[in-house]
Write a protein that holds these residues in place. Sequence first.
Motif, PDB file in Angstrom:
ATOM      1  N   LYS A   1       0.811  -1.220   0.000  1.00  0.00           N
ATOM      2  CA  LYS A   1       0.000   0.000   0.000  1.00  0.00           C
ATOM      3  C   LYS A   1       0.845   1.271   0.000  1.00  0.00           C
ATOM      4  O   LYS A   1       0.505   2.262   0.631  1.00  0.00           O
ATOM      5  N   SER A   2       1.942   1.213  -0.730  1.00  0.00           N
ATOM      6  CA  SER A   2       2.754   2.413  -0.927  1.00  0.00           C
ATOM      7  C   SER A   2       2.671   2.805  -2.401  1.00  0.00           C
ATOM      8  O   SER A   2       2.262   2.003  -3.250  1.00  0.00           O
ATOM      9  N   LYS A   3       3.038   4.012  -2.689  1.00  0.00           N
ATOM     10  CA  LYS A   3       2.967   4.483  -4.066  1.00  0.00           C
ATOM     11  C   LYS A   3       3.888   3.649  -4.957  1.00  0.00           C
ATOM     12  O   LYS A   3       3.510   3.261  -6.064  1.00  0.00           O
ATOM     13  N   LYS A   4       5.071   3.352  -4.457  1.00  0.00           N
ATOM     14  CA  LYS A   4       6.015   2.550  -5.229  1.00  0.00           C
ATOM     15  C   LYS A   4       5.492   1.133  -5.444  1.00  0.00           C
ATOM     16  O   LYS A   4       5.607   0.567  -6.535  1.00  0.00           O
ATOM     17  N   GLY A   5       4.910   0.541  -4.410  1.00  0.00           N
ATOM     18  CA  GLY A   5       4.372  -0.812  -4.522  1.00  0.00           C
ATOM     19  C   GLY A   5       3.243  -0.920  -5.533  1.00  0.00           C
ATOM     20  O   GLY A   5       3.200  -1.854  -6.335  1.00  0.00           O
ATOM     21  N   ILE A   6       2.338   0.050  -5.498  1.00  0.00           N
ATOM     22  CA  ILE A   6       1.221   0.049  -6.455  1.00  0.00           C
ATOM     23  C   ILE A   6       1.735   0.262  -7.877  1.00  0.00           C
ATOM     24  O   ILE A   6       1.261  -0.375  -8.827  1.00  0.00           O
ATOM     25  N   THR A   7       2.716   1.140  -8.032  1.00  0.00           N
ATOM     26  CA  THR A   7       3.284   1.393  -9.356  1.00  0.00           C
ATOM     27  C   THR A   7       3.926   0.137  -9.923  1.00  0.00           C
ATOM     28  O   THR A   7       3.732  -0.198 -11.093  1.00  0.00           O
ATOM     29  N   ILE A   8       4.683  -0.573  -9.089  1.00  0.00           N
ATOM     30  CA  ILE A   8       5.315  -1.813  -9.543  1.00  0.00           C
ATOM     31  C   ILE A   8       4.260  -2.866  -9.873  1.00  0.00           C
ATOM     32  O   ILE A   8       4.376  -3.588 -10.869  1.00  0.00           O
ATOM     33  N   ALA A   9       3.223  -2.963  -9.060  1.00  0.00           N
ATOM     34  CA  ALA A   9       2.157  -3.939  -9.303  1.00  0.00           C
ATOM     35  C   ALA A   9       1.468  -3.672 -10.639  1.00  0.00           C
ATOM     36  O   ALA A   9       1.254  -4.599 -11.433  1.00  0.00           O
ATOM     37  N   LEU A  10       1.129  -2.425 -10.893  1.00  0.00           N
ATOM     38  CA  LEU A  10       0.458  -2.097 -12.157  1.00  0.00           C
ATOM     39  C   LEU A  10       1.383  -2.294 -13.352  1.00  0.00           C
ATOM     40  O   LEU A  10       0.945  -2.765 -14.411  1.00  0.00           O
ATOM     41  N   ALA A  11       2.657  -1.967 -13.200  1.00  0.00           N
ATOM     42  CA  ALA A  11       3.614  -2.167 -14.290  1.00  0.00           C
ATOM     43  C   ALA A  11       3.777  -3.655 -14.590  1.00  0.00           C
ATOM     44  O   ALA A  11       3.904  -4.056 -15.753  1.00  0.00           O
ATOM     45  N   THR A  12       3.772  -4.479 -13.549  1.00  0.00           N
ATOM     46  CA  THR A  12       3.876  -5.925 -13.733  1.00  0.00           C
ATOM     47  C   THR A  12       2.693  -6.459 -14.520  1.00  0.00           C
ATOM     48  O   THR A  12       2.855  -7.234 -15.469  1.00  0.00           O
ATOM     49  N   LEU A  13       1.499  -6.046 -14.137  1.00  0.00           N
ATOM     50  CA  LEU A  13       0.296  -6.519 -14.828  1.00  0.00           C
ATOM     51  C   LEU A  13       0.219  -6.001 -16.255  1.00  0.00           C
ATOM     52  O   LEU A  13      -0.179  -6.723 -17.179  1.00  0.00           O
ATOM     53  N   GLU A  14       0.613  -4.748 -16.457  1.00  0.00           N
ATOM     54  CA  GLU A  14       0.605  -4.173 -17.800  1.00  0.00           C
ATOM     55  C   GLU A  14       1.609  -4.900 -18.700  1.00  0.00           C
ATOM     56  O   GLU A  14       1.320  -5.194 -19.860  1.00  0.00           O
TER      57      GLU A  14
END
Length: 83
Positions: free
Chosen positions: A26-39
């Motif tokens: 639930k950090s900005k970096k964590g969400i960014t990495i999660a979305l980049a992984t899925l994309e």
Amino acid sequence: YIAFVVAPLASNASELMAAMHYARKKSKKGITIALATLEGAACMNNTFCLALFMALVFFKQLAWKFSAETMIILLVEMIVSLI
């Protein structure tokens, strides 16, 4: 029709698990990495499936009637990769 849901989930289970792991932080970096992984996984799957489809059409010498649809798929993939 179950295969259309289960097969992508099974082939992308590692990406889904990694994205869930990063999203739990639930950090900005964590969400960014999660979305980049899925994309990235989505783009890779689309590219792989399109290449298989095009190879099948080429090697089996099937009639090609999907130029507009294929060009749109390629255009969307290029736009997503630039974002």
